[in-house]
Motif scaffolding. Structure first.
Motif, PDB file in Angstrom:
ATOM      1  N   VAL A   1       0.835  -1.204   0.000  1.00 43.03           N
ATOM      2  CA  VAL A   1       0.000   0.000   0.000  1.00 43.03           C
ATOM      3  C   VAL A   1       0.871   1.255   0.000  1.00 43.03           C
ATOM      4  CG1 VAL A   1      -1.672   1.321   1.365  1.00 43.03           C
ATOM      5  CG2 VAL A   1      -1.983  -1.131   1.045  1.00 43.03           C
ATOM      6  N   ASN A   2       1.943   1.242   0.768  1.00 40.69           N
ATOM      7  CA  ASN A   2       2.838   2.401   0.793  1.00 40.69           C
ATOM      8  C   ASN A   2       3.428   2.683  -0.584  1.00 40.69           C
ATOM      9  OD1 ASN A   2       2.445   2.977   3.497  1.00 40.69           O
ATOM     10  ND2 ASN A   2       4.171   1.732   4.159  1.00 40.69           N
ATOM     11  N   ARG A   3       3.839   1.643  -1.282  1.00 37.18           N
ATOM     12  CA  ARG A   3       4.420   1.832  -2.618  1.00 37.18           C
ATOM     13  C   ARG A   3       3.370   2.330  -3.605  1.00 37.18           C
ATOM     14  NH1 ARG A   3       8.231   3.848  -5.512  1.00 37.18           N
ATOM     15  NH2 ARG A   3       8.548   2.771  -7.478  1.00 37.18           N
ATOM     16  N   ILE A   4       2.159   1.789  -3.523  1.00 35.51           N
ATOM     17  CA  ILE A   4       1.077   2.260  -4.394  1.00 35.51           C
ATOM     18  C   ILE A   4       0.821   3.742  -4.139  1.00 35.51           C
ATOM     19  CG2 ILE A   4      -1.410   2.089  -4.849  1.00 35.51           C
ATOM     20  CD1 ILE A   4      -1.139  -0.946  -4.314  1.00 35.51           C
ATOM     21  N   ASN A   5       0.805   4.136  -2.874  1.00 40.80           N
ATOM     22  CA  ASN A   5       0.576   5.535  -2.523  1.00 40.80           C
ATOM     23  C   ASN A   5       1.719   6.434  -2.992  1.00 40.80           C
ATOM     24  OD1 ASN A   5      -1.914   5.042  -1.375  1.00 40.80           O
ATOM     25  ND2 ASN A   5      -1.070   4.730   0.664  1.00 40.80           N
ATOM     26  N   GLU A   6       2.950   5.954  -2.884  1.00 39.42           N
ATOM     27  CA  GLU A   6       4.096   6.720  -3.386  1.00 39.42           C
ATOM     28  C   GLU A   6       3.948   6.997  -4.880  1.00 39.42           C
ATOM     29  OE1 GLU A   6       7.830   4.771  -2.633  1.00 39.42           O
ATOM     30  OE2 GLU A   6       7.412   4.587  -0.498  1.00 39.42           O
ATOM     31  N   LEU A   7       3.589   5.962  -5.615  1.00 38.55           N
ATOM     32  CA  LEU A   7       3.427   6.118  -7.063  1.00 38.55           C
ATOM     33  C   LEU A   7       2.257   7.045  -7.396  1.00 38.55           C
ATOM     34  CD1 LEU A   7       4.157   2.459  -8.203  1.00 38.55           C
ATOM     35  CD2 LEU A   7       5.599   4.462  -8.585  1.00 38.55           C
ATOM     36  N   ALA A   8       1.196   6.990  -6.607  1.00 35.96           N
ATOM     37  CA  ALA A   8       0.050   7.876  -6.837  1.00 35.96           C
ATOM     38  C   ALA A   8       0.445   9.328  -6.610  1.00 35.96           C
ATOM     39  CB  ALA A   8      -1.104   7.485  -5.921  1.00 35.96           C
ATOM     40  N   ARG A   9       1.190   9.589  -5.538  1.00 33.83           N
ATOM     41  CA  ARG A   9       1.650  10.959  -5.273  1.00 33.83           C
ATOM     42  C   ARG A   9       2.579  11.452  -6.381  1.00 33.83           C
ATOM     43  NH1 ARG A   9       1.473   9.022   0.025  1.00 33.83           N
ATOM     44  NH2 ARG A   9       3.632   8.308  -0.008  1.00 33.83           N
ATOM     45  N   LYS A  10       3.472  10.581  -6.830  1.00 36.39           N
ATOM     46  CA  LYS A  10       4.399  10.965  -7.888  1.00 36.39           C
ATOM     47  C   LYS A  10       3.648  11.232  -9.191  1.00 36.39           C
ATOM     48  CE  LYS A  10       8.563   9.831 -10.356  1.00 36.39           C
ATOM     49  NZ  LYS A  10       9.453   8.832 -10.844  1.00 36.39           N
ATOM     50  N   ASP A  11       2.634  10.425  -9.471  1.00 39.52           N
ATOM     51  CA  ASP A  11       1.840  10.606 -10.686  1.00 39.52           C
ATOM     52  C   ASP A  11       1.158  11.974 -10.687  1.00 39.52           C
ATOM     53  OD1 ASP A  11       0.652   9.955 -13.132  1.00 39.52           O
ATOM     54  OD2 ASP A  11      -1.095   9.066 -12.153  1.00 39.52           O
ATOM     55  N   LYS A  12       0.627  12.373  -9.543  1.00 37.53           N
ATOM     56  CA  LYS A  12      -0.031  13.675  -9.444  1.00 37.53           C
ATOM     57  C   LYS A  12       0.970  14.818  -9.549  1.00 37.53           C
ATOM     58  CE  LYS A  12      -3.997  12.196  -6.758  1.00 37.53           C
ATOM     59  NZ  LYS A  12      -4.694  12.279  -5.476  1.00 37.53           N
ATOM     60  N   ALA A  13       2.148  14.622  -8.983  1.00 33.00           N
ATOM     61  CA  ALA A  13       3.134  15.698  -8.936  1.00 33.00           C
ATOM     62  C   ALA A  13       3.856  15.896 -10.262  1.00 33.00           C
ATOM     63  CB  ALA A  13       4.144  15.428  -7.827  1.00 33.00           C
ATOM     64  N   GLU A  14       4.356  14.806 -10.820  1.00 37.70           N
ATOM     65  CA  GLU A  14       5.212  14.961 -12.004  1.00 37.70           C
ATOM     66  C   GLU A  14       4.971  13.951 -13.106  1.00 37.70           C
ATOM     67  OE1 GLU A  14       9.281  12.938 -10.608  1.00 37.70           O
ATOM     68  OE2 GLU A  14       8.455  14.383  -9.169  1.00 37.70           O
ATOM     69  N   GLY A  15       4.137  12.974 -12.862  1.00 36.82           N
ATOM     70  CA  GLY A  15       3.883  11.942 -13.864  1.00 36.82           C
ATOM     71  C   GLY A  15       4.769  10.729 -13.647  1.00 36.82           C
ATOM     72  N   LEU A  16       4.399   9.636 -14.268  1.00 37.14           N
ATOM     73  CA  LEU A  16       5.128   8.376 -14.108  1.00 37.14           C
ATOM     74  C   LEU A  16       5.768   7.950 -15.423  1.00 37.14           C
ATOM     75  CD1 LEU A  16       2.520   6.298 -12.059  1.00 37.14           C
ATOM     76  CD2 LEU A  16       4.535   7.473 -11.177  1.00 37.14           C
ATOM     77  N   THR A  17       6.856   7.204 -15.303  1.00 36.78           N
ATOM     78  CA  THR A  17       7.488   6.612 -16.474  1.00 36.78           C
ATOM     79  C   THR A  17       6.698   5.359 -16.861  1.00 36.78           C
ATOM     80  OG1 THR A  17       8.966   5.203 -15.205  1.00 36.78           O
ATOM     81  CG2 THR A  17       9.754   7.434 -15.725  1.00 36.78           C
ATOM     82  N   GLU A  18       7.020   4.805 -18.006  1.00 39.02           N
ATOM     83  CA  GLU A  18       6.364   3.566 -18.452  1.00 39.02           C
ATOM     84  C   GLU A  18       6.573   2.448 -17.431  1.00 39.02           C
ATOM     85  OE1 GLU A  18       4.759   2.553 -21.446  1.00 39.02           O
ATOM     86  OE2 GLU A  18       4.503   4.668 -21.944  1.00 39.02           O
ATOM     87  N   ASP A  19       7.792   2.312 -16.944  1.00 39.80           N
ATOM     88  CA  ASP A  19       8.104   1.259 -15.971  1.00 39.80           C
ATOM     89  C   ASP A  19       7.318   1.444 -14.684  1.00 39.80           C
ATOM     90  OD1 ASP A  19       9.863  -0.002 -17.684  1.00 39.80           O
ATOM     91  OD2 ASP A  19      11.632   1.040 -16.881  1.00 39.80           O
ATOM     92  N   GLU A  20       7.187   2.673 -14.242  1.00 37.93           N
ATOM     93  CA  GLU A  20       6.445   2.944 -13.016  1.00 37.93           C
ATOM     94  C   GLU A  20       4.951   2.685 -13.202  1.00 37.93           C
ATOM     95  OE1 GLU A  20       9.248   6.308 -10.897  1.00 37.93           O
ATOM     96  OE2 GLU A  20       7.875   6.937 -12.504  1.00 37.93           O
ATOM     97  N   MET A  21       4.426   2.977 -14.384  1.00 35.91           N
ATOM     98  CA  MET A  21       3.021   2.677 -14.658  1.00 35.91           C
ATOM     99  C   MET A  21       2.772   1.171 -14.639  1.00 35.91           C
ATOM    100  SD  MET A  21       1.583   5.373 -17.423  1.00 35.91           S
ATOM    101  CE  MET A  21       3.014   5.981 -18.306  1.00 35.91           C
ATOM    102  N   LEU A  22       3.699   0.405 -15.200  1.00 35.37           N
ATOM    103  CA  LEU A  22       3.582  -1.056 -15.164  1.00 35.37           C
ATOM    104  C   LEU A  22       3.670  -1.576 -13.735  1.00 35.37           C
ATOM    105  CD1 LEU A  22       5.746  -2.104 -18.248  1.00 35.37           C
ATOM    106  CD2 LEU A  22       3.267  -2.306 -17.986  1.00 35.37           C
TER     107      LEU A  22
END
Length: 57
Positions: free
Chosen positions: A7-28
């Protein structure tokens, strides 16, 4: 991976997505983590349902 780490990692990625966007690898990675989380929820729910015992009077 335990549920808190997941859950912590999912939340980290969600925050990053809102702030600056995710790479292809991070989206996968996010998609895989979400699927793992959902499988865990379904498995736990199924176990709860299977452990219910109906008692008639």
């Amino acid at each position: 991976m335990d549920i808190d780490t997941l859950v912590n990692r999912i939340n980290e990625l969600a925050r990053k997505d809102k702030a600056e966007g995710l790479t292809e690898d991070e989206m996968l990675e996010r998609a895989q983590l979400r699927e793992t989380y959902l499988q865990n929820i379904r498995r736990n729910f199924r176990q709860q349902l299977e452990s219910i015992e109906i008692v008639d009077k």
